[in-house]
Design a protein around this motif. Sequence first.
Motif, PDB file in Angstrom:
ATOM      1  N   ASP A 168       0.815  -1.213   0.000  1.00 17.02           N
ATOM      2  CA  ASP A 168       0.000   0.000   0.000  1.00 17.02           C
ATOM      3  C   ASP A 168       0.849   1.263   0.000  1.00 17.02           C
ATOM      4  O   ASP A 168       0.306   2.376   0.022  1.00 17.02           O
ATOM      5  CB  ASP A 168      -0.935   0.002   1.219  1.00 17.02           C
ATOM      6  CG  ASP A 168      -2.051  -1.028   1.087  1.00 17.02           C
ATOM      7  OD1 ASP A 168      -2.659  -1.086   0.007  1.00 17.02           O
ATOM      8  OD2 ASP A 168      -2.290  -1.779   2.046  1.00 17.02           O
ATOM      9  N   ARG A 169       2.146   1.099  -0.034  1.00 13.92           N
ATOM     10  CA  ARG A 169       3.049   2.254  -0.102  1.00 13.92           C
ATOM     11  C   ARG A 169       3.603   2.452  -1.510  1.00 13.92           C
ATOM     12  O   ARG A 169       3.592   3.559  -2.037  1.00 13.92           O
ATOM     13  CB  ARG A 169       4.200   2.086   0.890  1.00 13.92           C
ATOM     14  CG  ARG A 169       3.745   2.038   2.350  1.00 13.92           C
ATOM     15  CD  ARG A 169       4.928   1.983   3.290  1.00 13.92           C
ATOM     16  NE  ARG A 169       4.504   1.895   4.685  1.00 13.92           N
ATOM     17  CZ  ARG A 169       5.339   1.896   5.727  1.00 13.92           C
ATOM     18  NH1 ARG A 169       6.662   1.966   5.517  1.00 13.92           N
ATOM     19  NH2 ARG A 169       4.872   1.817   6.951  1.00 13.92           N
ATOM     20  N   ILE A 170       4.093   1.378  -2.115  1.00 14.58           N
ATOM     21  CA  ILE A 170       4.699   1.531  -3.444  1.00 14.58           C
ATOM     22  C   ILE A 170       3.807   0.984  -4.554  1.00 14.58           C
ATOM     23  O   ILE A 170       4.096   1.180  -5.729  1.00 14.58           O
ATOM     24  CB  ILE A 170       6.091   0.860  -3.501  1.00 14.58           C
ATOM     25  CG1 ILE A 170       5.980  -0.655  -3.315  1.00 14.58           C
ATOM     26  CG2 ILE A 170       7.013   1.456  -2.468  1.00 14.58           C
ATOM     27  CD1 ILE A 170       7.310  -1.376  -3.444  1.00 14.58           C
ATOM     28  N   GLY A 171       2.714   0.290  -4.184  1.00 18.13           N
ATOM     29  CA  GLY A 171       1.748  -0.148  -5.180  1.00 18.13           C
ATOM     30  C   GLY A 171       1.964  -1.561  -5.695  1.00 18.13           C
ATOM     31  O   GLY A 171       3.050  -2.134  -5.575  1.00 18.13           O
ATOM     32  N   ARG A 172       0.916  -2.098  -6.290  1.00 21.08           N
ATOM     33  CA  ARG A 172       0.949  -3.472  -6.796  1.00 21.08           C
ATOM     34  C   ARG A 172       1.827  -3.591  -8.034  1.00 21.08           C
ATOM     35  O   ARG A 172       2.586  -4.555  -8.196  1.00 21.08           O
ATOM     36  CB  ARG A 172      -0.467  -3.937  -7.175  1.00 21.08           C
ATOM     37  CG  ARG A 172      -1.401  -4.192  -5.994  1.00 21.08           C
ATOM     38  CD  ARG A 172      -1.922  -2.929  -5.398  1.00 21.08           C
ATOM     39  NE  ARG A 172      -3.105  -3.115  -4.573  1.00 21.08           N
ATOM     40  CZ  ARG A 172      -3.318  -2.416  -3.470  1.00 21.08           C
ATOM     41  NH1 ARG A 172      -2.433  -1.531  -3.024  1.00 21.08           N
ATOM     42  NH2 ARG A 172      -4.424  -2.592  -2.784  1.00 21.08           N
ATOM     43  N   PHE A 173       1.701  -2.616  -8.925  1.00 26.91           N
ATOM     44  CA  PHE A 173       2.413  -2.676 -10.201  1.00 26.91           C
ATOM     45  C   PHE A 173       3.926  -2.725  -9.993  1.00 26.91           C
ATOM     46  O   PHE A 173       4.625  -3.554 -10.595  1.00 26.91           O
ATOM     47  CB  PHE A 173       2.038  -1.463 -11.057  1.00 26.91           C
ATOM     48  CG  PHE A 173       2.720  -1.422 -12.393  1.00 26.91           C
ATOM     49  CD1 PHE A 173       2.247  -2.168 -13.463  1.00 26.91           C
ATOM     50  CD2 PHE A 173       3.846  -0.641 -12.591  1.00 26.91           C
ATOM     51  CE1 PHE A 173       2.877  -2.143 -14.697  1.00 26.91           C
ATOM     52  CE2 PHE A 173       4.487  -0.605 -13.817  1.00 26.91           C
ATOM     53  CZ  PHE A 173       4.001  -1.347 -14.874  1.00 26.91           C
ATOM     54  N   ALA A 174       4.440  -1.849  -9.134  1.00 23.15           N
ATOM     55  CA  ALA A 174       5.893  -1.785  -8.911  1.00 23.15           C
ATOM     56  C   ALA A 174       6.415  -3.084  -8.311  1.00 23.15           C
ATOM     57  O   ALA A 174       7.477  -3.586  -8.711  1.00 23.15           O
ATOM     58  CB  ALA A 174       6.226  -0.606  -7.996  1.00 23.15           C
ATOM     59  N   ILE A 175       5.680  -3.648  -7.363  1.00 23.22           N
ATOM     60  CA  ILE A 175       6.118  -4.895  -6.718  1.00 23.22           C
ATOM     61  C   ILE A 175       6.119  -6.038  -7.720  1.00 23.22           C
ATOM     62  O   ILE A 175       7.060  -6.844  -7.767  1.00 23.22           O
ATOM     63  CB  ILE A 175       5.217  -5.212  -5.512  1.00 23.22           C
ATOM     64  CG1 ILE A 175       5.473  -4.214  -4.380  1.00 23.22           C
ATOM     65  CG2 ILE A 175       5.452  -6.640  -5.019  1.00 23.22           C
ATOM     66  CD1 ILE A 175       4.572  -4.404  -3.179  1.00 23.22           C
TER      67      ILE A 175
END
Length: 541
Positions: A370-377
């Motif tokens: 919830d900090r860097i997002g699903r896409f980046a991970i």
Amino acid sequence: MSGDNLKVLNALDSAKTQWYHFTAIIIAGMGFFTDAYDLFCISLVTKMLGRIYYHHEGATKPGSLPPNVSAAVNGVALCGTLAGQLFFGWLGDKLGRKKVYGITLMLMCVCSLASGLSFGHEPKTVMATLCFFRFWLGFGIGGDYPLSATIMSEYANKKTRGAFIAAVFAMQGFGILGGGIFAMIVSSAFSAKLNSPSYEVDPIASTPPEADYVWRIILMAGALPAILTYYQRMKMPETARYTALVAKDLKQANADMSKVLNVDIEADQAKVVEKRIEENPSNSFGLFSQQFLKRHGLHLLGTTSTWFLLDIAFYSQNLFQKDIFSAVGWIPAAKTMSAIQEVFTIAKAQTLIALCSTVPGYWFTVALIDRIGRFAIQLLGFAMMTGFMFGLAFPYNHWTKPGNHIPFVVMYSFTFFFANFGPNATTFVVPAEIFPARLRSTCHGISAASGKLGAIVGAFGFLYLAQSQDKTKTDAGYPPGIGVKNSLIVLGVINFLGLLFTFLVPESNGKSLEEMTGENEDFKEGEEMATQNNRSPLPVV
């Protein structure tokens, strides 16, 4: 005005994190603990099954399961899981999440116990009954995927929704870890008996009769965590979003929310919104209709393709890591151990990998999604898995030399870490967020089933690649395990393809479920049309 009409859903999105959220994570998460234990514990005992039932001289390779039997034992539960994901995903949208939730858990309990009780005197009979029960075990496991993800997404607030869904899935890591630890305990207990002075059979040169108890106990233990949470699972109310948006009963949704969350909606407000939900035409398009394909077609392609590609690699690594470790020499040759000692050795290796890389990877995702997002991970995970796979594959001959086993295992562990701090978690989270409520469980089930199709490809395909060796090259001085090298190259390519398909998946971080599905936009369109026609606007929720 839209804010008032959507008050019941806005209340869910803005609700503070409460104790019930954590209770729901534990209840749903224990299902995934059981799922992982049941799916991956079979890899701990397949070598033992070969030594028990195929030790006779007429066997293709005495002491090992024939390739077709090994593929069936490892892959049949995945076939059941695929079927269960499609069936229970669809049923969860038709009957409600709660009504179906208990069925999947009981199926898992019964079939876990039955797998350990597989009967027969002939090897073929034992393997056939084992495969039968593990198929239906997988069928129950399959239902847990769309239902748990959908329930958690519909209970959570939008600020921490990703972490809550990922935390449910992260229990899978503890299931893998628990399977390894329990197998070590059981095999140690029986090994102590074998090493006692009163035991007459040489534990190194033979497969003791006690080995037949070991694999059965390990498989049957998978029923315990599911049984412990059955009562709590049945007490959970239906999710407010399903009750409001699909069953169209806001009064009941409000009552259910009031029981478990500190959220309340006025009764008269509920009656007004309930009527408008029922009248709203934008809630009528079905799965694979032209309107669905226009809005969510690429999204569904993205979730299915990335999950498919990810699971080819992930399940190949998990189910056959014992073969990879044997090939590079980290696990000693079977002939130096009794069957029970071999289970202990394999379980120790799985436990070490799970403890150092698998479990931390899951919880890195929980902390950061919830900090860097699903896409980046997801993008990072696929990229790192690709790099590590190629790093293992191209200099494979180097890794098989004495003294290089530990660096190989460390790099191999990083592929597990970035699978879980990466697409293995995000492919589970995103389908529960980006599809409409009445199709959410179905679409998650389709996405998950696509993943299990990849797992089946991995289970059967990796077995073939790892065992296929060029005898001419081997005889010419090449090290054994050429098939393992080829399989690692293929898995690297697959991970790179997963990276490319990630660009089809939308970012859902920080957005409400209705915002992701486009239902808020429908409300605005309905409001404008109603104004033009001098009538009350129809809300979309």
